[in-house]
Design a protein around this motif. Structure first.
Motif, short mmCIF file in Angstrom:
data_model
loop_
_atom_site.label_atom_id
_atom_site.label_comp_id
_atom_site.label_asym_id
_atom_site.label_seq_id
_atom_site.Cartn_x
_atom_site.Cartn_y
_atom_site.Cartn_z
N SER A 1 31.83 40.42 45.84
CA SER A 1 32.75 40.82 44.78
C SER A 1 33.69 41.91 45.26
CB SER A 1 31.96 41.35 43.57
OG SER A 1 31.03 40.41 43.10
N SER A 2 34.97 41.69 45.10
CA SER A 2 35.92 42.76 45.39
C SER A 2 35.92 43.80 44.28
CB SER A 2 37.33 42.19 45.60
OG SER A 2 37.70 41.37 44.51
N VAL A 3 35.60 43.38 43.05
CA VAL A 3 35.47 44.29 41.91
C VAL A 3 34.08 44.15 41.30
CG1 VAL A 3 36.44 45.08 39.72
CG2 VAL A 3 37.95 44.11 41.47
N GLY A 4 33.75 42.96 40.82
CA GLY A 4 32.43 42.72 40.25
C GLY A 4 32.32 41.31 39.70
N HIS A 5 31.09 40.84 39.55
CA HIS A 5 30.76 39.60 38.86
C HIS A 5 29.70 39.93 37.81
CE1 HIS A 5 32.72 37.54 42.25
NE2 HIS A 5 32.61 36.40 41.59
N TRP A 6 30.04 39.79 36.54
CA TRP A 6 29.13 40.15 35.46
C TRP A 6 28.89 38.96 34.53
CZ3 TRP A 6 32.51 44.71 33.26
CH2 TRP A 6 32.61 45.74 34.22
#
Length: 341
Positions: A168-173
Motif C-alpha cells: 500500500s502506498s497509502v493504505g488498504h482498509w
C-alpha cells in the motif's frame, strides 16, 4: 424495509508541507482551499464519505477540525475514522534507486513527513472497529503473483528494499459501518500514481498490484471477505482507457460480477471529444497543462446485491459552484445513492 445510503469519495488534496499545518489552516477559518473543500463536502450530503489527500495526526485533530467546519454548514458527522498511512513512513533505505536515502520517495509511501496525504472516513453511522481489517502492513512481495520491479535481472532498487516494501502506498482498509439493518463494509484505498519512475516501472507495477489486491481479497485469499452489502471506494489513479498505467486489474474490477459500476457522470451535458477514447462526462479529475488533462480516476463500485438509485460527479458547468470545486481540488467528489435490501 431498505436502508438508503449515499456514498462518496473525494480526493481533497489537503496535503500540507509539514505536520500541523493543515490543522492550523482549518482552525484559522480563512484558508480558501479548506473553505472550498468544506463547501463541496457539505453540498454532497453523503452518509459515508471517504477522503484522500488529508494529512494524518495521531489524535485526529485535523480531521476533527474539518468535521467541525462541515458541521457549521449544517451537516453532522458524529463518527470519524483514520489510521496512520504508509505515506512518509521512514524505511532508512534507498527505495527509488537514486542512491540517496531519506527523500520523500524513500518512504513506504511518498511523503515529506509521516502521515502526509493520508485517508479518512466521515460517517453518520458508527464504525465497528473491532472487526476492522487493515492490510496496510502487507508486504508487496507477499502478494500472490506480485509484479515486482527489476533491472538487469536483479530486484529493483535492491533485494533489501523489496524485502521491506509494503504494497500500500497509502493504505488498504475494510471498515464495517453499522447501519440500522446491519453492517455495511467500506473497502477503500488510494493507489500510487503509475508514472514518475523509470523503465523498471516501479510505480506502474505497484499501482497494478494495489488494485489487483481487491479481487484477491474478494476471492478469500486474505481471509473471510463480505459477499454482499459492501462497496469499493477510492482514488485508483488510473483511467480504464486513457493515459499510462497497467489497466488489466482495473478493467477486471469494472467487469467483476461481484461489483457494479454506476458510471457516475458530470451533470453538464458534454459533447463527445473525438481526440479522446473516453466519455468526458465520466471524468473525475482535471490535471491542468502540462498534465494529462481530464480523466476518470476516482471510483465507487457497490456490491452487486445493492440497488443503484443515482450517481454523479460534482462538476458544475459554470459559475460560483464551478469556481468552488476548482479551488477545492483538481479532483471532483464522486457520489452514489444505493438501497440495501
Amino acid at each position: 424495509m431498505a436502508d438508503s445510503l449515499r456514498l462518496a469519495t473525494f480526493h481533497t488534496e489537503l496535503e500540507r508541507e509539514g505536520p500541523g499545518l493543515l490543522l492550523r489552516d482549518i482552525r484559522r477559518g480563512d484558508d480558501p482551499q479548506v473553505l472550498a473543500v468544506v463547501a463541496v463536502i457539505a453540498r454532497a450530503r453523503a452518509d459515508v464519505i471517504v477522503l484522500q489527500g488529508i494529512d494524518y495526526d495521531m489524535d485526529l485533530l485535523a480531521l476533527s477540525a474539518l468535521r467541525d467546519s462541515i458541521a457549521r454548514k449544517g451537516l453532522a458527522y458524529p463518527h470519524l475514522f483514520a489510521l496512520r498511512p504508509n505515506t512518509g513512513m521512514p524505511t532508512g533505505l534507498d527505495m527509488d534507486g537514486d542512491g540517496r536515502t531519506g527523500d520523500p520517495s524513500d518512504r513506504q509511501g511518498y511523503g515529506a513527513f509521516s502521515g502526509q496525504g493520508g485517508m479518512a472516513i466521515l460517517s453518520r453511522y458508527p464504525f465497528d472497529t473491532a472487526r476492522l481489517q487493515d492490510f496496510s502492513g502487507l508486504l508487496w512481495p507477499d502478494l500472490p503473483g506480485a509484479l515486482l520491479p527489476s533491472r538487469d535481472g536483479a530486484p529493483f532498487p535492491s533485494a533489501q528494499a523489496q524485502a521491506v516494501q509494503r504494497l500500500s502506498s497509502v493504505g488498504h482498509w475494510v471498515v464495517p459501518v453499522i447501519l440500522p439493518s446491519g453492517p455495511f463494509h467500506v473497502l477503500t484505498y488510494h493507489a500510487t500514481t503509475p508514472v514518475f519512475d523509470g523503465p523498471e516501472d516501479r510505480n506502474g507495477r505497484r499501482n497494478h498490484d494495489e488494485t489487483r489486491f481487491w479481487r484477491l481479497y474478494l476471492d478469500g485469499v486474505f481471509g473471510p471477505a463480505p459477499s454482499a452489502r459492501f462497496a469499493l471506494l477510492g482514488a485508483i489513479n488510473l483511467s480504464p482507457s486513457e493515459g499510462e498505467g497497467r489497466k488489466a486489474p482495473l478493467l477486471a474490477l469494472l467487469s467483476d460480477a461481484r461489483l457494479r459500476d454506476a458510471r457516475p457522470r458530470r451533470p453538464a451535458s458534454l459533447r463527445p471529444d473525438p481526440s479522446r477514447r473516453a466519455d468526458p462526462s465520466l471524468d473525475t479529475v482535471d490535471w491542468p497543462s502540462p498534465g494529462p488533462g481530464p480523466r476518470r480516476v476516482d471510483y465507487i463500485l457497490p456490491s452487486a446485491d445493492l440497488i443503484l438509485r443515482d450517481a454523479g460527479v460534482d462538476w458544475p458547468a459554470s459559475g460560483a459552484a464551478l469556481a468552488e470545486v476548482e479551488t477545492a481540488s483538481r479532483h471532483r467528489l464522486v457520489w452514489v445513492d444505493i438501497d440495501l435490501p
